[in-house]
Structures are given as structure tokens and as C-alpha cells.
Design a protein around this motif. Sequence first.
Motif, PDB file in Angstrom:
ATOM      1  N   ASN A 325       9.372  63.759  77.876  1.00  0.00           N
ATOM      2  CA  ASN A 325       9.308  63.189  76.413  1.00  0.00           C
ATOM      3  C   ASN A 325       8.121  63.987  75.453  1.00  0.00           C
ATOM      4  O   ASN A 325       8.564  64.118  74.425  1.00  0.00           O
ATOM      5  CB  ASN A 325       8.833  61.643  76.426  1.00  0.00           C
ATOM      6  N   GLU A 328       9.470  67.278  74.714  1.00  0.00           N
ATOM      7  CA  GLU A 328      10.509  67.084  73.612  1.00  0.00           C
ATOM      8  C   GLU A 328      10.048  66.716  72.408  1.00  0.00           C
ATOM      9  O   GLU A 328      10.455  67.015  71.220  1.00  0.00           O
ATOM     10  CB  GLU A 328      11.538  66.187  74.058  1.00  0.00           C
ATOM     11  N   ALA A 329       8.630  66.205  72.520  1.00  0.00           N
ATOM     12  CA  ALA A 329       8.140  65.711  70.951  1.00  0.00           C
ATOM     13  C   ALA A 329       7.352  67.270  70.394  1.00  0.00           C
ATOM     14  O   ALA A 329       6.766  67.021  69.373  1.00  0.00           O
ATOM     15  CB  ALA A 329       6.797  64.745  71.450  1.00  0.00           C
ATOM     16  N   MET A 358       4.558  58.886  67.077  1.00  0.00           N
ATOM     17  CA  MET A 358       5.228  57.810  67.094  1.00  0.00           C
ATOM     18  C   MET A 358       5.168  56.873  66.222  1.00  0.00           C
ATOM     19  O   MET A 358       3.825  56.719  66.104  1.00  0.00           O
ATOM     20  CB  MET A 358       5.498  57.064  68.506  1.00  0.00           C
ATOM     21  N   TYR A 371      17.149  52.725  73.302  1.00  0.00           N
ATOM     22  CA  TYR A 371      16.671  52.990  71.930  1.00  0.00           C
ATOM     23  C   TYR A 371      16.085  54.548  72.061  1.00  0.00           C
ATOM     24  O   TYR A 371      15.085  54.852  72.727  1.00  0.00           O
ATOM     25  CB  TYR A 371      15.250  52.271  71.797  1.00  0.00           C
ATOM     26  N   SER A 372      16.559  55.195  71.290  1.00  0.00           N
ATOM     27  CA  SER A 372      16.329  56.829  71.049  1.00  0.00           C
ATOM     28  C   SER A 372      16.301  57.429  69.647  1.00  0.00           C
ATOM     29  O   SER A 372      17.074  56.754  68.947  1.00  0.00           O
ATOM     30  CB  SER A 372      17.175  57.488  71.944  1.00  0.00           C
ATOM     31  N   THR A 373      15.271  58.276  69.380  1.00  0.00           N
ATOM     32  CA  THR A 373      15.422  58.736  68.147  1.00  0.00           C
ATOM     33  C   THR A 373      15.896  60.384  68.265  1.00  0.00           C
ATOM     34  O   THR A 373      16.026  60.980  67.091  1.00  0.00           O
ATOM     35  CB  THR A 373      14.081  58.744  67.652  1.00  0.00           C
ATOM     36  N   GLY A 377      19.660  62.024  73.105  1.00  0.00           N
ATOM     37  CA  GLY A 377      18.552  60.977  73.851  1.00  0.00           C
ATOM     38  C   GLY A 377      19.322  59.759  74.523  1.00  0.00           C
ATOM     39  O   GLY A 377      20.547  59.557  73.816  1.00  0.00           O
ATOM     40  N   THR A 378      19.083  59.460  75.404  1.00  0.00           N
ATOM     41  CA  THR A 378      19.717  58.552  76.207  1.00  0.00           C
ATOM     42  C   THR A 378      19.056  56.997  75.862  1.00  0.00           C
ATOM     43  O   THR A 378      19.243  55.990  75.994  1.00  0.00           O
ATOM     44  CB  THR A 378      19.552  58.451  77.726  1.00  0.00           C
ATOM     45  N   GLY A 379      17.538  57.251  75.792  1.00  0.00           N
ATOM     46  CA  GLY A 379      16.864  56.072  75.341  1.00  0.00           C
ATOM     47  C   GLY A 379      16.533  55.158  76.573  1.00  0.00           C
ATOM     48  O   GLY A 379      16.388  54.126  76.699  1.00  0.00           O
ATOM     49  N   LEU A 380      16.547  55.685  77.842  1.00  0.00           N
ATOM     50  CA  LEU A 380      16.470  55.075  79.057  1.00  0.00           C
ATOM     51  C   LEU A 380      15.148  55.497  79.862  1.00  0.00           C
ATOM     52  O   LEU A 380      14.725  54.859  80.728  1.00  0.00           O
ATOM     53  CB  LEU A 380      17.616  55.377  80.141  1.00  0.00           C
ATOM     54  N   GLY A 381      14.712  56.758  79.583  1.00  0.00           N
ATOM     55  CA  GLY A 381      13.639  57.157  80.203  1.00  0.00           C
ATOM     56  C   GLY A 381      12.159  56.438  80.040  1.00  0.00           C
ATOM     57  O   GLY A 381      11.701  55.886  81.072  1.00  0.00           O
ATOM     58  N   SER A 382      11.983  55.761  78.738  1.00  0.00           N
ATOM     59  CA  SER A 382      11.001  54.992  78.885  1.00  0.00           C
ATOM     60  C   SER A 382      11.317  53.697  79.443  1.00  0.00           C
ATOM     61  O   SER A 382      10.473  52.931  79.688  1.00  0.00           O
ATOM     62  CB  SER A 382      10.661  54.635  76.983  1.00  0.00           C
TER      63      SER A 382
END
Length: 417
Positions: A325, A328-329, A358, A371-373, A377-382
Motif C-alpha cells: 500500500n 502504491e501510495a 489518506m 473498499y479501494s480508491t 485495487g481489491t480493497g482486501l489488503g487492509s
Amino acid sequence: MDFIYINQNVLDNLFYILVSIFVFFVLIDNFKTLKNYQKTFITACMSLPSILCMKFPIYIDEYCIHDLRQIPFLIGILYGGWPVGAALLIISLAIRFFIYGFNSLTLIVYIVIFILTALFSKKFSMFNRKNKLIFSVLLSLCLGILTTSIAVTISDSFRVTEAYMFYFIFLPPVVMFFVVYIIEILGDAISIKSKIAKLEKMEVVSQLAASISHEVRNPLTVVKGFIDLLKAPNLSQEVREQYFQHVVRELKSAETIISDYLAYAKPATEDIGIILIDREIRSIIEMTKPLANMNSVKISEELVPGITRGNIQHFKQCFLNLIKNSIEAMPNGGDLSLVTLVSKFDIIIEISDNGVGMSKEQINRFGEPYYSTKEKGTGLGSMVVVKTIETMNGKIKINSVLNKGTTIRITLPIYTS
Ligand code: ADP
Ligand code: MG
């Protein structure tokens, strides 16, 4: 058929059955160790409603006690197999005879139900949801009819009344339908949770593969170059030795990248063990270096030795997701730092980047599945991060300023033997 039959006693029986099923799932979802004693646990959770149904039956006439105890009995056999069935058979017969006295008809009926259901329990476990529903409804209907015929044949005075038809033939299949349906849905909900975590891992594994193949190619090209050089006829022993050392070093570096990657990609076990935090984080940094290089991100680390307890593979996946993350940021490059601090009871791990940062909403929704921006993204990492830290009894704190960067601080309990 009159609705007068659905009285308080019937509802009580249903209540006992449903509550024990909910208790079963709540406990199995929260105490993973119960999975190792699943059969015993099913027996316990199904004998309780059997006993309560018997103790507070729908009605009693001179030939039999009418209640819904055959439902938990059938469920126990179908989902737990014959050992659970045998245990339930002994428990319910013992209690039945203890409360109401011995009755040979009950004995025969329950043995017949047990044998016929146990014969199908292996097949049942392989059915899909629809077939399980159809099968359990038909099974309880057929058993109702069969056992009634047995009762009528054996005992001359046994009468099949309208109430009997309702409670013993009609009601059980209907209840079975709903109970099996609820069990299937709750079972799916629990298994989907672990499937999502695996899905996320596959996603990361495939993304890493691209950067890693790139990184492995570099040392191989260097090796090829040196081997070409070694072909030259008049090399001194000293130069030759030097070239060999280069070749070995490059091959070693390729090997480390690949073996770290494979260690990560292999399926996770559920083992809990000791985690040497600094060592594991270093190995993850090694693994993500190719990805960082591709994004012109510089990784720095200040790691002090610290030990905690948990599942190593989940731990690695968690920190890999955090590092990913952060990389990627910083689409235009930047600095990523990993720092650990040790206090008396805790070890603190800080991951900082100077990336996009963020917003409040992003911080609040960190950990929410899907939830991904990001476009891809999958929004599953977090979600995996939050789950893992939660299971390890740790805490997460996010500090972030838009366009400045993000620091994620993770506190884990220190393990002392
Ligand atoms: P994904 O990385 O697939 O988008 P994650 O669950 O890993 O999903 O992250 C969820 C969201 O949290 C990201 O889309 C991003 O908006 C935000 N996020 C997480 N970590 C960072 C970070 N270090 N810097 C900025 N945003 C972040
Ligand atoms: Mg991510």
C-alpha cells in the motif's frame, strides 16, 4: 388441518433447536480450537435441544411423547456422522427412559431412525445445498411414515390421530427444511471469510510475480555475461576466481528472491508460533524490493530484535500488504521506512511513506472489505491487516496527511517465554 396445532409448546421446541444452532456457530466462529473437537461439540449442541424438547414436549399421550427431538437427532447424524449419531442415540434414549420410563417402541423407532440416517450421512456431506434440503425433507418425511407404520404394526392400540399426523409426519420435514437452510447459510458465511483472505493473497502473489520475474532476470543476465567472459582463453587464475565469485553472488541473489517469494506463496497453515519480528520484516523487505525499485521507492529500515506470537504466514501477508500500500501510495517514487521500537510489554512497528496520504473517510474505512480508491485495487489488503493484528491482540493506529504521507503504527504484545 388447524393452526391451533402451532401452540406455545411447538414454538418452545423450535426455539430450543434454533438457539442451539446459533450457539454452535457463534462458538465455532470465535473459538477456532473447537474445530478440533467438532464431533464432540456437535453432540453437545444437539443433545441439549433433544433433552429440552423431551422435557417440555408438545403433548403426551399414553403411547408416546410428541416433541421435535428427532430434528436435532437427524441433524447431528447428518452433519456429524454415525459416531455423533450413536452418542446422541444413547444420550436421548437414556434421558427419555429416565424421565418417562422405559418404552420398547421408542427404542425400536430410534434405532431405526439412527441406522437409516447414518447410512446416508457420508453421502449427505457431499451434496450441494439444494440436494441437502431435498434430501433432509424427504428423509424426515419417509422416517415419519416408516416409524408410524412400525408403531401401528407392533402395537395394536397405537392410534394415528390428526394431531399425530401433524406433529409427527407433517411438521418435521418443514422444520428440517428451515434448519438445514440456516445451517448451510451460517456455514457458508464462516467459510467465505477465510476464502476472502485467500483470494487477497492470490491477488498479491500474482502481482508480485511480475516484479519478481523482472528482478530475477537481472542477475541471470549478469551471470550470462560473466560466463561469456570466462570463455576467454588466457584468463589468469585470479581473474577467473573473481568472475566465479560474481556469478555465485548473482545466483544467490536470484535464489533468495525466488525462495522468499515461494515461502510467501505457499498455502498458509493455521500454526501459531514464535515470530522474530525483525527477521520476518527483513525478509518481506527483500521480497518487495523489486516492486519498490520499479516504483523508484527507497526502503529504509531500523529494526530492533523483538519476538511476538502468531501465525508467521499471516504476519508476513499483513506486512506485505502494508508495504505494498505504501509503495502504491508513491507513484512517483519516495521513501518508505520501517521502524520498530520495543517497550516492556509491546513492540511497536511503524511503516511510514511520503505518498498521497489518506482522507478521514479513507482512514475510517481502512479494513473494510472491497473498499479501494485504486483503479485496480481489491480493497482486501487492509482487511487482512486488520484481521491479522486483531487475532494477534495488537492495535493499529493511522496517522495521515493528504499529499504528505501516511504512518501506520502497529502495536503487538511482546512474547516472553
Ligand atoms: P487496495 O490496496 O487494493 O486498494 P487496501 O485494502 O489495501 O486495498 O487499501 C484500501 C484503501 O486504503 C486504498 O485503496 C487506499 O485508498 C487506502 N490506503 C491504504 N494504505 C494507504 C497508504 N499507505 N497511503 C495512502 N492510502 C492508503
Ligand atoms: Mg492494498
